[in-house]
Structure formats: C-alpha cells, structure tokens
Design a protein around this motif. Structure first.
Motif, mmCIF file in Angstrom:
data_model
loop_
_atom_site.group_PDB
_atom_site.id
_atom_site.type_symbol
_atom_site.label_atom_id
_atom_site.label_comp_id
_atom_site.label_asym_id
_atom_site.label_seq_id
_atom_site.Cartn_x
_atom_site.Cartn_y
_atom_site.Cartn_z
ATOM 1 N N MET A 156 2.902 -30.450 41.215
ATOM 2 C CA MET A 156 4.232 -30.879 41.633
ATOM 3 C C MET A 156 4.813 -29.917 42.668
ATOM 4 S SD MET A 156 7.246 -31.936 39.104
ATOM 5 C CE MET A 156 8.811 -32.489 39.752
ATOM 6 N N THR A 157 4.672 -28.595 42.416
ATOM 7 C CA THR A 157 5.361 -27.631 43.281
ATOM 8 C C THR A 157 4.590 -27.345 44.568
ATOM 9 O OG1 THR A 157 4.319 -25.810 42.094
ATOM 10 C CG2 THR A 157 6.498 -26.454 41.357
ATOM 11 N N SER A 158 3.283 -27.539 44.590
ATOM 12 C CA SER A 158 2.517 -27.121 45.770
ATOM 13 C C SER A 158 2.163 -28.279 46.675
ATOM 14 C CB SER A 158 1.243 -26.406 45.337
ATOM 15 O OG SER A 158 0.364 -27.317 44.720
ATOM 16 N N ARG A 159 2.445 -29.495 46.246
ATOM 17 C CA ARG A 159 2.077 -30.651 47.077
ATOM 18 C C ARG A 159 3.332 -31.289 47.657
ATOM 19 N NH1 ARG A 159 0.132 -34.056 43.407
ATOM 20 N NH2 ARG A 159 -0.825 -35.455 44.857
ATOM 21 N N GLY A 160 3.213 -32.558 48.039
ATOM 22 C CA GLY A 160 4.277 -33.215 48.780
ATOM 23 C C GLY A 160 5.675 -33.109 48.195
ATOM 24 N N ILE A 161 5.750 -33.096 46.888
ATOM 25 C CA ILE A 161 7.063 -33.271 46.272
ATOM 26 C C ILE A 161 7.954 -32.035 46.443
ATOM 27 C CG2 ILE A 161 8.166 -34.192 44.198
ATOM 28 C CD1 ILE A 161 5.034 -34.618 43.333
ATOM 29 N N GLN A 162 7.301 -30.838 46.483
ATOM 30 C CA GLN A 162 8.011 -29.603 46.815
ATOM 31 C C GLN A 162 9.245 -29.310 45.969
ATOM 32 O OE1 GLN A 162 7.006 -27.455 49.304
ATOM 33 N NE2 GLN A 162 5.306 -28.672 50.004
ATOM 34 N N LYS A 163 9.133 -29.529 44.699
ATOM 35 C CA LYS A 163 10.244 -29.144 43.815
ATOM 36 C C LYS A 163 9.887 -27.793 43.213
ATOM 37 C CE LYS A 163 12.699 -33.098 43.865
ATOM 38 N NZ LYS A 163 13.094 -33.159 45.272
ATOM 39 N N GLN A 164 10.173 -26.737 43.978
ATOM 40 C CA GLN A 164 9.688 -25.405 43.635
ATOM 41 C C GLN A 164 10.100 -24.924 42.243
ATOM 42 O OE1 GLN A 164 7.753 -23.666 45.716
ATOM 43 N NE2 GLN A 164 7.852 -25.062 47.430
ATOM 44 N N ASN A 165 11.315 -25.267 41.869
ATOM 45 C CA ASN A 165 11.831 -24.651 40.650
ATOM 46 C C ASN A 165 11.896 -25.579 39.455
ATOM 47 O OD1 ASN A 165 12.235 -22.043 41.754
ATOM 48 N ND2 ASN A 165 13.953 -22.913 42.895
ATOM 49 N N SER A 166 11.362 -26.787 39.607
ATOM 50 C CA SER A 166 11.505 -27.690 38.463
ATOM 51 C C SER A 166 10.483 -27.362 37.389
ATOM 52 C CB SER A 166 11.401 -29.151 38.898
ATOM 53 O OG SER A 166 10.366 -29.309 39.809
ATOM 54 N N LYS A 167 10.967 -27.413 36.177
ATOM 55 C CA LYS A 167 10.137 -27.129 35.015
ATOM 56 C C LYS A 167 10.045 -28.390 34.194
ATOM 57 C CE LYS A 167 11.026 -22.355 33.649
ATOM 58 N NZ LYS A 167 11.907 -21.584 32.762
ATOM 59 N N MET A 168 8.910 -28.579 33.574
ATOM 60 C CA MET A 168 8.793 -29.702 32.654
ATOM 61 C C MET A 168 8.901 -29.143 31.230
ATOM 62 S SD MET A 168 6.101 -32.717 32.720
ATOM 63 C CE MET A 168 5.064 -33.043 31.335
ATOM 64 N N ILE A 169 9.662 -29.856 30.415
ATOM 65 C CA ILE A 169 9.849 -29.415 29.026
ATOM 66 C C ILE A 169 9.395 -30.516 28.084
ATOM 67 C CG2 ILE A 169 11.559 -28.740 27.296
ATOM 68 C CD1 ILE A 169 13.101 -27.410 29.564
ATOM 69 N N THR A 170 8.527 -30.150 27.150
ATOM 70 C CA THR A 170 8.048 -31.129 26.176
ATOM 71 C C THR A 170 8.254 -30.581 24.766
ATOM 72 O OG1 THR A 170 5.847 -30.184 26.556
ATOM 73 C CG2 THR A 170 6.315 -32.290 27.603
#
Ligand code: ZN
Length: 195
Positions: A156-170
């Motif tokens: 997610m962070t290194s490809r097109g979407i570029q959401k550097q700071n988003s975290k996924m929580i499960t």
C-alpha cells in the motif's frame, strides 16, 4: 543420502534460476558483480523469513498451572515482520495479545514465539490475527482471547496508492471477550496506555 543431497541441489538450482530470471525481467544484469550472489543471499534470507512453515504452535505453547491467576494477562507491542501473500511484499507492525486464564498460563516469551510462527509465512493480516487467537484458544484453553494487530503494508505505502502513514488494524475476539464489553475495554485501555 546422496540422492537426497542431489535432489536438494536440483531444487536449489531451480530457485536460483527463478530469481536469476526475475532479475532479467526487471531489466537487470544478473551477472554483474553486485548481483552475482544475490539469488543465494535471497534464498538464505527466505529460509529465515519463512521459517514459520516448519514450526508448530503446539511445540511452543507449554502451559503451566502453577502461578496461574484469573485476571487478564496482556502482552503488548510484540513486533513482527511478515509478507503479504498477494504481492510478496513486507508488512510489519505490532501485535497485542490479551487472555483471561482458566487455571493455566503460558510463558510470556511463548506468546512472542507464537507470533513469529504465523508471521514468518506468506500471510494476510486478518488470517494471522485469527491464527494467533485460535491457537491460544486451542492450546491454552483460556476463558477468552483478544488479539489486535496494527501494521503498515508495503503493497500500500510503496506503490501507487502512496498512503505513507496509514496503518491497518485487525482484531480477533474469542470467548469471554465476545460478550463482555468491559473486558474488551480493559484490554484496549491497557494497550493504548504507556507506562
Ligand atoms: Zn499486499
């Protein structure tokens, strides 16, 4: 014995050639100095990064009756490093584990080892979270388990979407945690608070 060795070397050669071809595919020259040994280095690091397939949670989760309490036990901020099975890219972060014992406890380092067993495989975060919770339910038989995983995904962070700071929580919630909101809140408060 000799044949096993031979079969192993054929297998290694195949993996080596596969990586060699990938290097060609991305536009590299696999024969240049810096890359010559890269396939072997990758194979060596994969042996460690994917060592979870050879380990069994039952071997790690030795339980003790002695010293057992009936209050919630929490281990927070267990760092892990895994790989997303959809893109073969790393995802990493922290695991928080809470359980309410039923006359049995497990050594705290074992919870970290358990996390490693599931992290060192190709994963999706949701499944890894559930596997940690389910194996604790199975081998420790506590009254309940709650596991929270927070992670950053390279896909997610290194490809097109570029959401550097988003975290996924499960979350995985089992047993007594399911129908007791106070218990869930106690867990959440503890892992949020510093000390
Ligand atoms: Zn991915």
């Amino acid at each position: 014995m000799e044949f096993t060795k031979f079969a192993e070397s054929v297998k290694l050669r195949r993996v080596h050639d596969g990586i060699h071809n990938i290097l060609l595919f991305i536009g590299e020259d696999p024969e240049r100095e810096g890359l010559k040994e890269t396939p072997f280095r990758m194979i060596r690091s994969w042996k460690e990064l994917f060592s979870g397939y050879k380990q069994n949670p039952a071997d790690v989760l030795k339980v003790f009756a002695e010293g057992a309490c009936d209050e919630m036990v929490i281990l927070k901020d267990v760092e892990f490093y895994s790989h997303c099975e959809h893109h073969f890219l790393p995802f990493f972060g922290k695991v928080h584990i809470g359980y309410i014992p039923n006359k049995r406890v497990v050594g705290v380092s074992k919870l970290a080892r358990l996390t490693e067993i599931f992290a060192r495989r190709l994963q999706i975060q949701e499944r890894m979270t559930a596997q940690i919770a389910d194996s604790l339910m199975e081998h420790l038989e506590p009254l309940g388990v709650m596991v929270m995983v927070e992670a950053v995904h390279f896909c997610m962070t290194s490809r097109g979407i570029q959401k550097q700071n988003s975290k996924m929580i499960t979350n995985a919630i089992r047993g007594i945690f399911l129908n007791n909101i106070d218990t869930r809140n106690e867990f959440l408060q503890t892992i949020k608070g510093g000390f």
